[in-house]
Design a protein around this motif. Structure first.
Motif, PDB file in Angstrom:
ATOM      1  N   LEU A  40      31.404  38.005  50.487  1.00 29.29           N
ATOM      2  CA  LEU A  40      31.405  36.827  49.605  1.00 29.29           C
ATOM      3  C   LEU A  40      30.731  35.645  50.294  1.00 29.29           C
ATOM      4  CD1 LEU A  40      34.974  37.044  48.028  1.00 29.29           C
ATOM      5  CD2 LEU A  40      32.805  37.742  47.012  1.00 29.29           C
ATOM      6  N   GLN A  41      31.047  35.428  51.566  1.00 27.58           N
ATOM      7  CA  GLN A  41      30.397  34.347  52.315  1.00 27.58           C
ATOM      8  C   GLN A  41      28.886  34.583  52.387  1.00 27.58           C
ATOM      9  OE1 GLN A  41      32.375  34.323  56.094  1.00 27.58           O
ATOM     10  NE2 GLN A  41      34.155  33.228  55.324  1.00 27.58           N
ATOM     11  N   HIS A  42      28.501  35.829  52.624  1.00 23.00           N
ATOM     12  CA  HIS A  42      27.088  36.211  52.674  1.00 23.00           C
ATOM     13  C   HIS A  42      26.396  35.866  51.345  1.00 23.00           C
ATOM     14  CE1 HIS A  42      23.568  38.728  53.512  1.00 23.00           C
ATOM     15  NE2 HIS A  42      23.761  39.304  52.337  1.00 23.00           N
ATOM     16  N   CYS A  43      27.134  35.975  50.243  1.00 16.95           N
ATOM     17  CA  CYS A  43      26.605  35.674  48.904  1.00 16.95           C
ATOM     18  C   CYS A  43      26.710  34.189  48.560  1.00 16.95           C
ATOM     19  CB  CYS A  43      27.355  36.488  47.847  1.00 16.95           C
ATOM     20  SG  CYS A  43      27.066  38.251  47.963  1.00 16.95           S
ATOM     21  N   GLY A  44      27.268  33.383  49.480  1.00 18.03           N
ATOM     22  CA  GLY A  44      27.381  31.944  49.244  1.00 18.03           C
ATOM     23  C   GLY A  44      28.624  31.526  48.497  1.00 18.03           C
ATOM     24  N   ILE A  45      29.628  32.410  48.448  1.00 14.14           N
ATOM     25  CA  ILE A  45      30.870  32.105  47.737  1.00 14.14           C
ATOM     26  C   ILE A  45      31.942  31.664  48.727  1.00 14.14           C
ATOM     27  CG2 ILE A  45      32.764  33.057  46.349  1.00 14.14           C
ATOM     28  CD1 ILE A  45      30.717  34.913  45.064  1.00 14.14           C
ATOM     29  N   SER A  46      32.561  30.536  48.443  1.00  7.62           N
ATOM     30  CA  SER A  46      33.674  30.023  49.237  1.00  7.62           C
ATOM     31  C   SER A  46      34.946  30.111  48.408  1.00  7.62           C
ATOM     32  CB  SER A  46      33.415  28.562  49.617  1.00  7.62           C
ATOM     33  OG  SER A  46      34.613  27.932  50.035  1.00  7.62           O
ATOM     34  N   PHE A  47      35.945  30.845  48.911  1.00  7.51           N
ATOM     35  CA  PHE A  47      37.232  30.944  48.206  1.00  7.51           C
ATOM     36  C   PHE A  47      37.827  29.577  47.944  1.00  7.51           C
ATOM     37  CE2 PHE A  47      39.386  35.333  48.763  1.00  7.51           C
ATOM     38  CZ  PHE A  47      38.387  35.907  48.003  1.00  7.51           C
ATOM     39  N   SER A  48      37.807  28.713  48.965  1.00 10.07           N
ATOM     40  CA  SER A  48      38.451  27.404  48.804  1.00 10.07           C
ATOM     41  C   SER A  48      37.710  26.546  47.779  1.00 10.07           C
ATOM     42  CB  SER A  48      38.568  26.682  50.142  1.00 10.07           C
ATOM     43  OG  SER A  48      37.306  26.480  50.719  1.00 10.07           O
ATOM     44  N   GLU A  49      36.379  26.600  47.767  1.00 11.98           N
ATOM     45  CA  GLU A  49      35.617  25.832  46.773  1.00 11.98           C
ATOM     46  C   GLU A  49      35.852  26.378  45.371  1.00 11.98           C
ATOM     47  OE1 GLU A  49      33.939  22.927  47.092  1.00 11.98           O
ATOM     48  OE2 GLU A  49      34.809  23.004  49.107  1.00 11.98           O
ATOM     49  N   MET A  50      35.904  27.701  45.245  1.00 11.59           N
ATOM     50  CA  MET A  50      36.189  28.295  43.931  1.00 11.59           C
ATOM     51  C   MET A  50      37.554  27.823  43.419  1.00 11.59           C
ATOM     52  SD  MET A  50      34.830  32.235  43.925  1.00 11.59           S
ATOM     53  CE  MET A  50      35.519  32.546  42.313  1.00 11.59           C
ATOM     54  N   HIS A  51      38.539  27.875  44.314  1.00 12.93           N
ATOM     55  CA  HIS A  51      39.900  27.488  43.921  1.00 12.93           C
ATOM     56  C   HIS A  51      39.938  26.025  43.460  1.00 12.93           C
ATOM     57  CE1 HIS A  51      44.231  27.421  43.783  1.00 12.93           C
ATOM     58  NE2 HIS A  51      44.201  26.329  44.522  1.00 12.93           N
ATOM     59  N   LYS A  52      39.246  25.156  44.184  1.00 14.63           N
ATOM     60  CA  LYS A  52      39.203  23.737  43.809  1.00 14.63           C
ATOM     61  C   LYS A  52      38.615  23.547  42.412  1.00 14.63           C
ATOM     62  CE  LYS A  52      38.736  22.040  48.527  1.00 14.63           C
ATOM     63  NZ  LYS A  52      37.797  21.470  49.512  1.00 14.63           N
ATOM     64  N   LYS A  53      37.737  24.477  42.004  1.00 11.04           N
ATOM     65  CA  LYS A  53      37.103  24.398  40.684  1.00 11.04           C
ATOM     66  C   LYS A  53      37.884  25.175  39.629  1.00 11.04           C
ATOM     67  CE  LYS A  53      32.557  23.739  42.663  1.00 11.04           C
ATOM     68  NZ  LYS A  53      31.251  24.323  42.925  1.00 11.04           N
ATOM     69  N   GLY A  54      39.077  25.695  40.016  1.00 14.07           N
ATOM     70  CA  GLY A  54      39.928  26.389  39.050  1.00 14.07           C
ATOM     71  C   GLY A  54      39.642  27.870  38.899  1.00 14.07           C
ATOM     72  N   GLU A  55      38.866  28.451  39.821  1.00 17.05           N
ATOM     73  CA  GLU A  55      38.569  29.879  39.761  1.00 17.05           C
ATOM     74  C   GLU A  55      39.184  30.590  40.965  1.00 17.05           C
ATOM     75  OE1 GLU A  55      34.496  30.958  39.140  1.00 17.05           O
ATOM     76  OE2 GLU A  55      34.253  29.585  37.464  1.00 17.05           O
ATOM     77  N   ASP A  56      39.906  31.664  40.679  1.00 24.09           N
ATOM     78  CA  ASP A  56      40.524  32.448  41.752  1.00 24.09           C
ATOM     79  C   ASP A  56      40.153  33.915  41.586  1.00 24.09           C
ATOM     80  OD1 ASP A  56      42.187  30.486  43.270  1.00 24.09           O
ATOM     81  OD2 ASP A  56      43.027  30.162  41.275  1.00 24.09           O
TER      82      ASP A  56
END
Length: 143
Positions: A40-56
């Motif tokens: 996910l990090q390799h793809c540019g996805i941050s769990f914490s940023e997703m969560h802040k935007k309401g996506e889990d």
């Protein structure tokens, strides 16, 4: 062997093994989760940023096959391939023990574990489509 979208090398730590001297089955889940997170990090996805935007991103289902045990100090290759069916992102995981001969030349790796982990996205607490993930995974899903 399939073509993988991401691979990483890890090593078994002593505390991950049980009294039988083999990796405890639950630790394979840790290995696959770590590999997924690196992917996910390799793809540019941050769990914490997703969560802040309401996506889990959450695990919905797992199918696990234990083939050959890993042991203390084994080096292994954890591999993942991604596909998508409906709202589910399907991560196909394989773990191979790395093998070299006495001269340090790489030989065939041994398949130790195979798993399928189905992941879904909750958008503001409800099952939904993640545009962030769809965009980040686009090149892998169109192969």
């Amino acid at each position: 062997m399939m073509n993988y979208h991401y691979e990483t090398i890890m090593q078994v730590r002593d505390y991950e093994c049980d009294i039988q001297g083999i990796v405890n089955n639950a630790n394979y889940l840790h290995y696959t989760e770590h590999t997924r997170h690196l992917f996910l990090q390799h793809c540019g996805i941050s769990f914490s940023e997703m969560h802040k935007k309401g996506e889990d991103f959450v695990v919905a289902r797992m199918n696990l096959q234990y083939k050959t045990s890993l042991c203390p100090d084994d080096e292994f290759r954890s591999c993942v391939r991604l596909k998508k069916e409906g709202l589910r992102y399907i991560f196909l995981h394989d773990i191979y023990r790395l093998r070299t001969n006495g001269e340090g030349i790489r030989e065939n790796d041994t398949l130790c574990f195979r798993g399928q982990v189905d992941v879904v996205c909750l958008v503001n607490g409800r099952l939904g489509e993640s545009e962030v993930c769809n965009k980040a995974f686009e090149k892998y899903l169109n192969e």
